[in-house]
Design a protein around this motif. Structure first.
Motif: not given
Ligand code: AMP
Ligand code: GLY
Length: 422
Positions: A111-114, A102-107, A261-266, A286-289
């Motif tokens: 953005k919310e993750f960042m 989803k890091l790539e599949g949903s911008k 962040g990925l680790y903490e969010e399981h 970051v422009i994009e993942y």
């Protein structure tokens, strides 16, 4: 170990080239592959989105590892599919599950993750179809140019940069009307960042990571970075401004908080992360993942990787990436992409490629080719990447250009100024 690599571009040819250098490899299959990968392993005529057929092939051919090149199958859950099937569960998959993809599949998700992890990125808001008025209001708070991003995957075309607010409003309305299909049901509007771009890559097992060589990609079709956006017309690595100080900031402010962040969010994550960055006055944003390698960046990153890629993949799959070595060649690598006339607009396919045997001291990675009746034909907009090493960037480019001239096909075009800006 038997490996099945999926994809058919220059990225996959470069990965196949690197994988076949490993003593840990028994047999390499590439689905569907191209004329270049056919020389390194066995091409298998299965499209990347046919998970059932890929799974069936993997069982029948005792595949131990699936390496996923492009983003689509990852976003659509090929890793989850392998985990859900009893007969496939033991196969190591290089590439994240749906949740990580989803890091790539949903911008919007990215953005919310960042935002949650304080990772520097452009200020933004996201809007749904029903929120056109609010979206117009947000546009009026920003200064031109305006950046509109379709939330979902749109084959690299879902980002629009508009100079006037009226154009931005018109385009936004078109996105909501379905210009990019469902990908545009939600649109991210963000602040324009001014700076020079950089592609940074890591391999991660979800806990630790290994930094791969960085690269710069040339996306515009025309010299001096003009004209339409393409998949990429060339690349160079290393990148001069990505020095120790800058890369220290990238690791500290961006890479480490992302993995943590990925680790903490399981969110389990085993694969590549491609950080599309912009250098704004010495600070990375970051422009994009992307959840895969870049193309044509892979065509310079793989040649510079000295360590055994399969060994890194095994470490990653076992959650022991930390124990593995990841070393880079100190030389420059440069790639010049030969494209079909007309690309990125309409272009012709099926043109015979001649002169490949004359190429000396460069690597040729096939991006859009196919074998037919013993001939190598063009089969895409981006056709071949000519990669060379050099003690300087200029040495590498000289060799790439010399060899680019020796390969002929009707309509061949390439940019003559790769690396001009660094
Ligand atoms: P993408 O198709 O997602 O690779 O994005 C296309 C290009 O749009 C990027 O490579 C950048 O050049 C540009 N871009 C995206 N977001 C921004 C931004 N916030 N500011 C400036 N340029 C951007
Ligand atoms: N070269 C940029 C990309 O692969 O998205």
């Amino acid at each position: 170990m038997n490996i099945l690599l999926i994809g058919s571009g220059g990225r996959e040819h470069a990965m196949a080239w690197k994988i076949t250098q490993s003593s840990l490899l028994n047999k390499l299959y590439i689905a569907p592959g191209n004329a270049g990968t056919a020389a390194l392993g066995e091409n298998v005529n299965i499209p990347v989105d046919n998970f059932d057929a890929i799974g069936k092939f993997a069982v029948e051919h005792q595949v131990d590892m699936l390496v996923v090149g492009p983003e689509d199958p990852l976003v659509n859950g090929i890793h989850d599919y392998f985990l859900s099937e009893e007969k496939l569960r033991h196969i190591a998959v290089i590439g994240p599950q749906k949740a990580g993809a989803k890091l790539e599949g949903s911008k919007k998700f990215a953005k919310e993750f960042m935002g949650r992890h304080d990772i520097p990125t452009a200020r933004y808001k996201s809007f749904k179809k029903e929120e056109m008025d609010e979206a117009f209001e947000f546009l009026s708070e920003l200064k031109p140019p305006y950046v509109l991003k379709a939330d979902g995957l749109a084959a690299g075309t879902g980002v629009l940069i508009l100079n006037s607010i009226s154009e931005a409003k018109t385009e936004l309305a078109k996105m909501f009307e379905g210009k990019f299909g469902e990908a545009g049901n939600t649109v991210v509007i963000e602040e324009f960042l001014k700076g020079i771009e950089l592609s940074v890559f890591v391999l991660t097992d979800g806990k630790s990571y290994k930094l791969l060589p960085e690269a710069k990609d040339y996306k515009r079709v025309g010299e001096g970075d003009t004209g339409l956006n393409t998949g990429g017309m060339g690349s160079v690595s290393p990148v001069s401004f990505a020095d120790k100080d800058f890369m220290g900031k990238v690791e500290q402010r961006i890479i480490q908080p992302t993995i943590k962040g990925l680790y903490e969010e399981h969110i389990p994550y085993k694969g590549f992360i491609f950080f599309g960055l912009i250098n704004v006055e010495g600070n990375p944003y970051v422009i994009e993942y992307n959840v895969r390698m870049g193309d044509p960046e892979t065509e310079v990153v793989m040649p510079r990787l000295k360590s055994d890629l399969v060994e890194l993949f095994i470490g990653l799959a076992q959650g022991k990436l930390e124990e593995k070595k990841c070393e880079a060649d100190s030389r420059f690598a440069t790639a010049v992409m030969l494209t079909s006339g007309g690309y990125p607009g309409p272009y012709q396919k099926g043109k015979e490629i001649m002169g490949l045997e004359n190429v000396k001291d460069s690597l040729v990675f096939h991006a859009g080719t196919k074998l037919q009746d013993g001939k190598i034909l063009t089969n895409g907009g981006r056709v071949l990447a000519i990669t060379s090493f050099g003690d300087t960037k200029a040495d590498g480019l000289k060799l790439s250009y010399k060899n680019a001239d020796l390969v002929q096909f009707e309509g061949r075009y390439f940019r003559k100024d790769i690396g001009f800006d660094i």
